[in-house]
Structures are given as C-alpha cells and as structure tokens.
Design a protein around this motif. Sequence first.
Motif, short mmCIF file in Angstrom:
data_model
loop_
_atom_site.label_atom_id
_atom_site.label_comp_id
_atom_site.label_asym_id
_atom_site.label_seq_id
_atom_site.Cartn_x
_atom_site.Cartn_y
_atom_site.Cartn_z
N GLY A 23 1.71 3.36 0.61
CA GLY A 23 0.40 3.31 1.23
C GLY A 23 0.23 1.94 1.86
N ILE A 24 -0.46 1.91 2.97
CA ILE A 24 -0.79 0.65 3.63
C ILE A 24 -2.28 0.67 3.92
CG2 ILE A 24 -0.41 -0.84 5.63
CD1 ILE A 24 2.36 0.46 5.96
N VAL A 25 -2.98 -0.33 3.41
CA VAL A 25 -4.41 -0.46 3.69
C VAL A 25 -4.58 -1.64 4.63
CG1 VAL A 25 -6.71 -0.70 2.71
CG2 VAL A 25 -4.92 0.43 1.38
N VAL A 26 -5.21 -1.40 5.76
CA VAL A 26 -5.31 -2.39 6.83
C VAL A 26 -6.78 -2.74 7.09
CG1 VAL A 26 -4.69 -2.91 9.22
CG2 VAL A 26 -3.30 -1.30 7.90
N ALA A 27 -7.08 -4.02 7.07
CA ALA A 27 -8.42 -4.48 7.42
C ALA A 27 -8.62 -4.38 8.93
CB ALA A 27 -8.62 -5.93 6.97
N GLU A 28 -9.77 -3.86 9.33
CA GLU A 28 -10.09 -3.75 10.76
C GLU A 28 -10.52 -5.09 11.36
OE1 GLU A 28 -13.10 -0.72 10.53
OE2 GLU A 28 -11.63 0.89 10.76
N TRP A 29 -11.02 -6.00 10.54
CA TRP A 29 -11.44 -7.31 11.03
C TRP A 29 -10.19 -8.06 11.47
CZ3 TRP A 29 -16.24 -8.66 12.09
CH2 TRP A 29 -16.51 -10.01 12.35
N GLN A 39 1.99 -2.57 11.85
CA GLN A 39 3.11 -1.98 12.59
C GLN A 39 4.44 -2.58 12.13
OE1 GLN A 39 2.79 0.68 14.86
NE2 GLN A 39 4.94 0.71 14.26
N GLY A 40 4.45 -3.88 11.86
CA GLY A 40 5.66 -4.50 11.32
C GLY A 40 6.06 -3.90 9.99
N ALA A 41 5.07 -3.64 9.12
CA ALA A 41 5.36 -3.03 7.82
C ALA A 41 5.93 -1.62 7.99
CB ALA A 41 4.11 -3.02 6.95
N VAL A 42 5.29 -0.82 8.83
CA VAL A 42 5.76 0.55 9.06
C VAL A 42 7.18 0.54 9.62
CG1 VAL A 42 5.41 2.62 10.47
CG2 VAL A 42 3.46 1.56 9.30
N VAL A 79 1.61 7.59 -3.98
CA VAL A 79 2.45 6.54 -3.42
C VAL A 79 3.07 5.70 -4.54
CG1 VAL A 79 1.25 6.44 -1.21
CG2 VAL A 79 0.50 4.97 -3.09
N ASP A 80 4.23 5.12 -4.25
CA ASP A 80 4.94 4.26 -5.20
C ASP A 80 4.44 2.82 -5.15
OD1 ASP A 80 6.84 6.26 -6.17
OD2 ASP A 80 7.69 6.14 -4.15
N ALA A 81 3.96 2.39 -4.00
CA ALA A 81 3.46 1.02 -3.82
C ALA A 81 2.45 1.02 -2.69
CB ALA A 81 4.61 0.06 -3.50
N GLU A 145 7.78 -8.81 5.91
CA GLU A 145 8.00 -9.42 4.59
C GLU A 145 7.30 -8.60 3.49
OE1 GLU A 145 5.75 -13.05 3.22
OE2 GLU A 145 7.71 -13.95 3.58
N ALA A 146 6.09 -8.14 3.77
CA ALA A 146 5.36 -7.34 2.78
C ALA A 146 6.07 -6.02 2.50
CB ALA A 146 3.93 -7.08 3.28
N ALA A 147 6.61 -5.38 3.54
CA ALA A 147 7.33 -4.12 3.37
C ALA A 147 8.60 -4.32 2.54
CB ALA A 147 7.66 -3.50 4.72
N VAL A 148 9.35 -5.38 2.82
CA VAL A 148 10.56 -5.67 2.05
C VAL A 148 10.20 -5.90 0.58
CG1 VAL A 148 12.39 -7.38 1.69
CG2 VAL A 148 11.92 -6.51 4.00
N THR A 149 9.14 -6.64 0.35
CA THR A 149 8.69 -6.89 -1.01
C THR A 149 8.33 -5.58 -1.71
OG1 THR A 149 7.89 -9.08 -0.40
CG2 THR A 149 7.00 -8.13 -2.42
#
Length: 161
Positions: A23-29, A39-42, A79-81, A145-149
């Motif tokens: 799961g990815i939670v993205v701030a709109e601000w 997009q980098g994480a995906v 989701v796993d993470a 970096e966040a996705a790799v982590t």
Amino acid sequence: MATKNLSVYNLESVPAANGMKFGIVVAEWNYEITGALAQGAVDTLTKHGVDEEDIIVKHVPGTFELPLGGQYLAEYSQVDAIILIGCVIQGETRHFDFICAGVTQGATDLNLKYNKPFIFGVLTTDNEQQAMDRAGGKLGNKGDEAAVTAIKMVALQKELK
C-alpha cells in the motif's frame, strides 16, 4: 540531509518481490513532489517483480493524515507493507515542527501496533528546491528508497516467520 543519489543502490541487494503486496499512502499537499515520490515507489516496486494490481495507492489531504491513512490500509486491505509518502517544507512558523513530529510518531506507532512495515517516505526539507532534488532531481527519488526499504522489510519478516 542526503548528499548521495537516493535512487542508486545495489540491485542484487534487493530480494525478489514477486507475490508481495504494498500500500502507498500519498499526501496531496505539495503534490508536485509527493506525486513524483509515489511514482518512483511504484516504478521501483514493479521493477523488482511486484504486479501492478498488488499495489494500492490512496491519497490523503496532507502529511499529518498519513498515519491514519496507513492504518486504514492495514485494517481494510491485505498488504504486506505500507509506504507513507509526504513532504513538509519549512515555513515561517513552528507548524513544520508539529507536523513532522506527529507523522514520525504516528509511523513509529503503526509499525509496532500492526507488526507490519510502515515505511517513512516523508521529505522534511528547508525549501522547495531541496524537496525537488529528492523527488526525481539531482539527488534521485526518495520514493525509490522507500520502496526498496519496504521490499527488504517484507522479505525479512517472511524469512523470520
């Protein structure tokens, strides 16, 4: 602050992510920045074998709302993470300090409450240029970096079960 490219890493050090769900939670601000981080994480997750249908992306109004959005994903999905993506840029007031402290503590609490990786993909910068440099600019993309982590933490949890 990071002085290296956040998108450069040893590909062989990242486990295969086939079958993992994120799961990815993205701030709109500051969405110009957070959208690029997301997009980098995906892109990084799919590069390492995650099927696009195994990535859930949800949006919340701001960085402060990331922990609750992450909690919703933990409770209502399989989701796993969860990767929390936001951007807080220093302004003229102490608002920056309160938002950063709140989201940091919220992310920490979620990791422990759910025994699931909640990855802190939040930029806390002095100015917009520093944020852009870390959202696909000269210092790479912290979303990578966040996705790799996230992949590494899910793999560790599966290994230890």
